[in-house]
Design a protein around this motif. Structure first.
Motif, PDB file in Angstrom:
ATOM      1  N   GLU A 166       0.830  -1.206   0.000  1.00 56.81           N
ATOM      2  CA  GLU A 166       0.000   0.000   0.000  1.00 56.81           C
ATOM      3  C   GLU A 166       0.857   1.245   0.000  1.00 56.81           C
ATOM      4  OE1 GLU A 166      -2.319   3.342   1.991  1.00 56.81           O
ATOM      5  OE2 GLU A 166      -0.413   2.381   2.508  1.00 56.81           O
ATOM      6  N   GLU A 167       1.966   1.185   0.746  1.00 55.40           N
ATOM      7  CA  GLU A 167       2.842   2.351   0.863  1.00 55.40           C
ATOM      8  C   GLU A 167       3.565   2.658  -0.445  1.00 55.40           C
ATOM      9  OE1 GLU A 167       2.639   4.186   3.330  1.00 55.40           O
ATOM     10  OE2 GLU A 167       2.269   3.061   5.167  1.00 55.40           O
ATOM     11  N   GLU A 168       3.565   1.721  -1.381  1.00 56.85           N
ATOM     12  CA  GLU A 168       4.180   1.957  -2.687  1.00 56.85           C
ATOM     13  C   GLU A 168       3.186   2.541  -3.687  1.00 56.85           C
ATOM     14  OE1 GLU A 168       7.319   1.676  -3.235  1.00 56.85           O
ATOM     15  OE2 GLU A 168       7.917   0.626  -1.411  1.00 56.85           O
ATOM     16  N   GLY A 169       1.949   2.810  -3.222  1.00 56.27           N
ATOM     17  CA  GLY A 169       0.940   3.391  -4.103  1.00 56.27           C
ATOM     18  C   GLY A 169      -0.265   2.494  -4.329  1.00 56.27           C
ATOM     19  N   LEU A 170      -0.736   1.839  -3.254  1.00 53.34           N
ATOM     20  CA  LEU A 170      -1.942   0.993  -3.312  1.00 53.34           C
ATOM     21  C   LEU A 170      -1.770  -0.191  -4.262  1.00 53.34           C
ATOM     22  CD1 LEU A 170      -4.699   3.797  -3.548  1.00 53.34           C
ATOM     23  CD2 LEU A 170      -3.350   3.096  -1.561  1.00 53.34           C
ATOM     24  N   LEU A 171      -0.548  -0.717  -4.360  1.00 55.66           N
ATOM     25  CA  LEU A 171      -0.277  -1.741  -5.365  1.00 55.66           C
ATOM     26  C   LEU A 171      -1.033  -3.032  -5.096  1.00 55.66           C
ATOM     27  CD1 LEU A 171       3.562  -1.362  -6.033  1.00 55.66           C
ATOM     28  CD2 LEU A 171       1.637  -0.009  -6.908  1.00 55.66           C
ATOM     29  N   ASN A 215      -9.878   8.179  -2.055  1.00 59.22           N
ATOM     30  CA  ASN A 215      -9.113   7.177  -2.795  1.00 59.22           C
ATOM     31  C   ASN A 215      -7.695   7.018  -2.261  1.00 59.22           C
ATOM     32  OD1 ASN A 215     -11.125   6.503  -4.866  1.00 59.22           O
ATOM     33  ND2 ASN A 215     -10.833   8.615  -5.554  1.00 59.22           N
ATOM     34  N   ARG A 216      -7.438   7.483  -1.057  1.00 60.54           N
ATOM     35  CA  ARG A 216      -6.063   7.547  -0.582  1.00 60.54           C
ATOM     36  C   ARG A 216      -5.554   6.252   0.024  1.00 60.54           C
ATOM     37  NH1 ARG A 216      -3.606  12.331   3.294  1.00 60.54           N
ATOM     38  NH2 ARG A 216      -1.707  11.235   3.872  1.00 60.54           N
ATOM     39  N   SER A 217      -6.446   5.396   0.466  1.00 60.25           N
ATOM     40  CA  SER A 217      -6.032   4.103   1.005  1.00 60.25           C
ATOM     41  C   SER A 217      -6.622   3.000   0.132  1.00 60.25           C
ATOM     42  CB  SER A 217      -6.466   3.976   2.465  1.00 60.25           C
ATOM     43  OG  SER A 217      -5.987   2.759   3.028  1.00 60.25           O
ATOM     44  N   ASP A 218      -6.607   1.769   0.637  1.00 54.51           N
ATOM     45  CA  ASP A 218      -6.927   0.618  -0.207  1.00 54.51           C
ATOM     46  C   ASP A 218      -8.383   0.520  -0.632  1.00 54.51           C
ATOM     47  OD1 ASP A 218      -4.406  -0.714  -0.577  1.00 54.51           O
ATOM     48  OD2 ASP A 218      -4.434  -1.167   1.563  1.00 54.51           O
TER      49      ASP A 218
END
Length: 340
Positions: A189-194, A271-274
């Motif tokens: 998630e910290e890499e951009g919700l991957l 849309n900032r988290s998962d």
């Protein structure tokens, strides 16, 4: 609950029907497991749980052992859905500060965006009435790893959400739902919700059968007992569920942070988290989060700094919303299908 700091330190139906539990029947979670699991995920040995790191692997092994202990059914073999995606952030520079949790897309071909190998973890509790209709309950278990020789423990962000949905899963197994509930621990998630993007792009069940997502990201710290609950602006069908759990009074529910007029720029959490990838796929969601604090994305985000009463009640509030949502999912399913 005030004595939990010592524990932490030591542990390192029909459309119109609605099943609404009374305030005194909100799910009672296993308090000891909740706090000890949080402590284990935020321990030094996890080395900040960076996606693809040895610490991230340790966190994954710890979680899968807990899944087996509580009897969570694997949705895929070994619970793990592996993926590889380009980070939304360039390669870190020596002595660089932690990356901010703001989704950024590559702006220059001259910058290198590393390929991240991650592992989502997914288990399921089958529904007794609608086994092929799903609610996803999610949290990311990764964090920032080790930077400049310091461990970024990520106790609030997001060992708190990961441990909370583990306790909620255990309660759900003991109280079988009407609809199937997928419990998902997302990586990177910290890499951009991957991880969550990989999940919705290649879901383990038909995407149309996923009716809603309930996401927890940072739910263990508030000196004033205030919990942000996001989702009703984008999905008004969720407002009655939020109102019901707010009336429990376990925490002070605050709504907003959804691009509401008058709010500060950058405060929109839609849309900032998962939950973001679910929202973009037109899947209704509710997201729980406490406000950012001075230890956000710092090495000082440690277990001894959480607010124990608030954390337990936040997890309990999320469990209550899941229980109520499961009892009235028909109305959400109609909206999900594009009908009013």
């Amino acid at each position: 609950m005030s004595g939990w700091l010592g524990v932490l330190a030591l542990a390192g139906a029909s459309l119109h029907a609605q099943v609404v539990p009374r305030a005194d029947t909100a799910p009672a979670l296993d308090e000891i497991r909740l706090f000890t699991n949080l402590s284990a995920l935020a321990a030094d040995s996890m080395e900040g749980r960076l996606a693809g790191s040895p610490g991230g692997d340790r966190a994954r092994r710890f979680l899968t052992r807990e899944f087996a202990r509580i009897g969570l059914t694997p949705l895929v073999k070994g619970y793990a859905m592996s993926f590889s995606r380009r980070s939304m952030f360039p390669d870190p520079v020596t002595n660089a500060p932690p990356r901010p949790q703001t989704l950024r897309f590559p702006a220059s071909p001259a910058r290198t965006y590393p390929l991240v190998f991650g592992h989502n973890l997914v288990g399921i509790v089958r529904g007794s009435l609608h086994p092929n209709r799903y609610i996803v309950v999610s949290a990311h278990y990764d964090h920032l790893g080790v930077l400049n020789g310091e461990i970024y423990h990520g106790a609030d962000d997001n060992a708190s959400g990961s441990a909370a949905i583990l306790s909620i899963a255990e309660w759900t197994i003991a109280h079988p739902p009407l609809n199937s509930v997928i419990f998902a621990w997302f990586d990177a998630e910290e890499e951009g919700l991957l991880g969550s993007m990989a999940f919705v792009d290649r879901p383990p069940v038909p995407l149309d059968s996923i009716i809603a997502d309930v996401n927890l990201d940072m739910v263990s710290r508030s000196s004033i007992g205030e919990l942000d609950v996001i989702g009703a602006l984008a999905w008004p069908v969720m407002q009655p569920f939020i109102d019901t759990v707010a009336a429990f009074g376990l925490v002070s529910v605050r709504q907003g942070h959804e691009g509401t007029p008058g709010e500060p720029i950058g405060s929109d959490l839609t849309n900032r988290s998962d939950q973001g990838p679910f929202n973009r796929k037109k899947i209704p969601f509710v997201m729980f989060s406490n406000a950012e604090h001075a230890d956000y994305h710092q090495s000082t985000d440690e277990v001894t700094r959480i607010t124990p009463d608030f954390y337990y009640h936040s997890a309990q509030t999320a469990a209550a919303l899941l229980h109520i949502l499961d009892g009235s999912l028909d109305r959400v399913a109609l909206v999900r299908a594009g009908r009013k």
